[in-house]
Write a protein that holds these residues in place. Sequence first.
Motif, PDB file in Angstrom:
ATOM      1  N   LEU A   1     -48.758 -44.348 -39.628  1.00 41.83           N
ATOM      2  CA  LEU A   1     -48.872 -42.803 -40.298  1.00 41.83           C
ATOM      3  C   LEU A   1     -50.211 -42.390 -40.479  1.00 41.83           C
ATOM      4  N   LEU A   2     -50.499 -41.503 -40.021  1.00 45.87           N
ATOM      5  CA  LEU A   2     -52.049 -40.817 -40.362  1.00 45.87           C
ATOM      6  C   LEU A   2     -52.061 -39.922 -41.286  1.00 45.87           C
ATOM      7  N   PHE A   3     -51.119 -38.956 -41.356  1.00 48.50           N
ATOM      8  CA  PHE A   3     -51.132 -37.825 -42.265  1.00 48.50           C
ATOM      9  C   PHE A   3     -49.596 -37.667 -42.874  1.00 48.50           C
ATOM     10  N   PHE A   4     -49.288 -37.368 -44.096  1.00 53.35           N
ATOM     11  CA  PHE A   4     -48.019 -36.803 -44.308  1.00 53.35           C
ATOM     12  C   PHE A   4     -48.310 -35.731 -45.137  1.00 53.35           C
ATOM     13  N   ASP A   5     -48.294 -34.654 -44.599  1.00 55.34           N
ATOM     14  CA  ASP A   5     -48.541 -33.302 -45.206  1.00 55.34           C
ATOM     15  C   ASP A   5     -50.101 -33.455 -45.696  1.00 55.34           C
ATOM     16  N   ASP A   6     -50.417 -33.151 -46.849  1.00 55.71           N
ATOM     17  CA  ASP A   6     -51.906 -33.491 -47.205  1.00 55.71           C
ATOM     18  C   ASP A   6     -51.853 -34.365 -48.151  1.00 55.71           C
ATOM     19  N   VAL A   7     -50.946 -35.324 -48.418  1.00 55.39           N
ATOM     20  CA  VAL A   7     -50.937 -36.443 -49.414  1.00 55.39           C
ATOM     21  C   VAL A   7     -52.013 -37.351 -49.163  1.00 55.39           C
ATOM     22  N   ILE A   8     -52.736 -37.735 -50.377  1.00 51.73           N
ATOM     23  CA  ILE A   8     -53.704 -38.669 -50.423  1.00 51.73           C
ATOM     24  C   ILE A   8     -53.274 -39.820 -51.302  1.00 51.73           C
ATOM     25  N   CYS A   9     -52.997 -40.882 -50.794  1.00 52.45           N
ATOM     26  CA  CYS A   9     -52.361 -42.068 -51.696  1.00 52.45           C
ATOM     27  C   CYS A   9     -52.829 -43.515 -51.096  1.00 52.45           C
ATOM     28  N   ASP A  10     -52.614 -44.642 -51.547  1.00 53.29           N
ATOM     29  CA  ASP A  10     -52.881 -45.747 -51.230  1.00 53.29           C
ATOM     30  C   ASP A  10     -51.660 -46.774 -50.970  1.00 53.29           C
ATOM     31  N   THR A  11     -50.561 -46.198 -51.614  1.00 47.59           N
ATOM     32  CA  THR A  11     -49.185 -47.011 -51.302  1.00 47.59           C
ATOM     33  C   THR A  11     -47.934 -45.829 -51.035  1.00 47.59           C
ATOM     34  N   PRO A  12     -47.010 -45.973 -50.175  1.00 48.99           N
ATOM     35  CA  PRO A  12     -46.881 -47.365 -49.426  1.00 48.99           C
ATOM     36  C   PRO A  12     -47.459 -47.352 -48.297  1.00 48.99           C
ATOM     37  N   ALA A  13     -48.661 -46.291 -48.136  1.00 44.55           N
ATOM     38  CA  ALA A  13     -49.387 -46.326 -47.055  1.00 44.55           C
ATOM     39  C   ALA A  13     -50.836 -45.827 -47.612  1.00 44.55           C
ATOM     40  N   GLN A  14     -51.780 -46.091 -46.888  1.00 39.98           N
ATOM     41  CA  GLN A  14     -53.020 -45.493 -47.086  1.00 39.98           C
ATOM     42  C   GLN A  14     -53.111 -44.203 -46.300  1.00 39.98           C
ATOM     43  N   LEU A  15     -53.322 -43.172 -47.215  1.00 40.82           N
ATOM     44  CA  LEU A  15     -53.103 -41.727 -46.666  1.00 40.82           C
ATOM     45  C   LEU A  15     -54.271 -40.761 -47.252  1.00 40.82           C
ATOM     46  N   PRO A  16     -54.940 -40.255 -46.253  1.00 42.20           N
ATOM     47  CA  PRO A  16     -55.281 -40.333 -44.911  1.00 42.20           C
ATOM     48  C   PRO A  16     -55.610 -41.426 -44.457  1.00 42.20           C
ATOM     49  N   ARG A  17     -55.024 -42.085 -43.293  1.00 40.94           N
ATOM     50  CA  ARG A  17     -55.665 -43.311 -42.869  1.00 40.94           C
ATOM     51  C   ARG A  17     -57.073 -43.203 -42.435  1.00 40.94           C
ATOM     52  N   ASP A  18     -57.544 -44.368 -42.856  1.00 38.76           N
ATOM     53  CA  ASP A  18     -58.950 -44.450 -42.773  1.00 38.76           C
ATOM     54  C   ASP A  18     -59.545 -44.535 -41.344  1.00 38.76           C
ATOM     55  N   GLU A  19     -58.775 -45.271 -40.532  1.00 40.24           N
ATOM     56  CA  GLU A  19     -59.146 -45.127 -39.059  1.00 40.24           C
ATOM     57  C   GLU A  19     -59.403 -43.841 -38.378  1.00 40.24           C
ATOM     58  N   ILE A  20     -58.919 -42.628 -38.945  1.00 41.54           N
ATOM     59  CA  ILE A  20     -58.969 -41.423 -38.327  1.00 41.54           C
ATOM     60  C   ILE A  20     -60.524 -40.964 -38.055  1.00 41.54           C
ATOM     61  N   THR A  21     -61.306 -41.293 -38.967  1.00 34.62           N
ATOM     62  CA  THR A  21     -62.531 -40.947 -38.849  1.00 34.62           C
ATOM     63  C   THR A  21     -63.525 -42.121 -38.240  1.00 34.62           C
ATOM     64  N   LYS A  22     -62.790 -43.153 -38.011  1.00 36.53           N
ATOM     65  CA  LYS A  22     -63.538 -44.254 -37.405  1.00 36.53           C
ATOM     66  C   LYS A  22     -63.408 -44.607 -36.073  1.00 36.53           C
ATOM     67  N   ASN A  23     -62.269 -44.425 -35.537  1.00 29.37           N
ATOM     68  CA  ASN A  23     -61.878 -44.597 -34.166  1.00 29.37           C
ATOM     69  C   ASN A  23     -61.537 -43.515 -33.309  1.00 29.37           C
ATOM     70  N   ALA A  24     -62.477 -43.457 -32.216  1.00 25.55           N
ATOM     71  CA  ALA A  24     -61.951 -42.416 -31.226  1.00 25.55           C
ATOM     72  C   ALA A  24     -60.642 -42.521 -30.718  1.00 25.55           C
ATOM     73  N   PHE A  25     -60.029 -43.767 -30.442  1.00 21.91           N
ATOM     74  CA  PHE A  25     -58.888 -43.713 -29.810  1.00 21.91           C
ATOM     75  C   PHE A  25     -57.763 -43.223 -30.947  1.00 21.91           C
ATOM     76  N   VAL A  26     -58.156 -42.976 -32.332  1.00 21.67           N
ATOM     77  CA  VAL A  26     -57.015 -42.364 -33.041  1.00 21.67           C
ATOM     78  C   VAL A  26     -57.652 -40.667 -33.172  1.00 21.67           C
ATOM     79  N   LEU A  27     -58.753 -40.388 -33.387  1.00 19.01           N
ATOM     80  CA  LEU A  27     -59.318 -39.142 -33.605  1.00 19.01           C
ATOM     81  C   LEU A  27     -59.237 -38.256 -32.228  1.00 19.01           C
ATOM     82  N   TRP A  28     -59.480 -38.727 -31.218  1.00 22.53           N
ATOM     83  CA  TRP A  28     -59.355 -37.842 -29.938  1.00 22.53           C
ATOM     84  C   TRP A  28     -57.932 -37.438 -29.729  1.00 22.53           C
ATOM     85  N   PRO A  29     -57.041 -38.372 -29.574  1.00 22.36           N
ATOM     86  CA  PRO A  29     -55.498 -37.752 -29.245  1.00 22.36           C
ATOM     87  C   PRO A  29     -54.940 -37.022 -30.592  1.00 22.36           C
TER      88      PRO A  29
END
Length: 159
Positions: free
Chosen positions: A95-123
């Motif tokens: 899960l990358l985004f759930f609306d504009d929720v910012i949290c660490d549990t039950p998942a890290q949102l927004p997901r850290d990999e969004i800004t770090k990995n092209a395979f997440v950010l491009w799609p």
Amino acid sequence: MAQIFISIGSNINKERYIKAALAILPTHFENVTYSSIFESESVGFEGNNFYNLVAAATTDLTLEEVCALLKQIEREHGRTPADKKFSPRTLDLDLLFFDDVICDTPAQLPRDEITKNAFVLWPLAEVAGEFSHPVENKSVAQLWQEYDKTKQKLWKVEI
């Protein structure tokens, strides 16, 4: 209804498991759309190339229910809780985004990999270009435009 974005990846029988994800997500979420499918080399470990894409959807489920459902779908497709973070995957649903929720549990949102990995950010930019990253305060399209595209190689594929 919450707007959600899910990163989908596989590098074990990847065509089979990506097709399975494409078929099952609309049975649980509404208004599902998909980015192109991208192939990339493994990041963080030696392994087969990955297929990755992003699904955009809406849901009436809570954040906790969405996280539990994604884990259940992964397990139904061969993932185990013992799988290491940097290892081959039958199916990886993050899960990358759930609306504009910012949290660490039950998942890290927004997901850290969004800004770090092209395979997440491009799609993600394909299906959520105008969506505003609630921490970066930039649109996903702007984040992709600013991303150093020499860091990771990926290319579109058809399955």
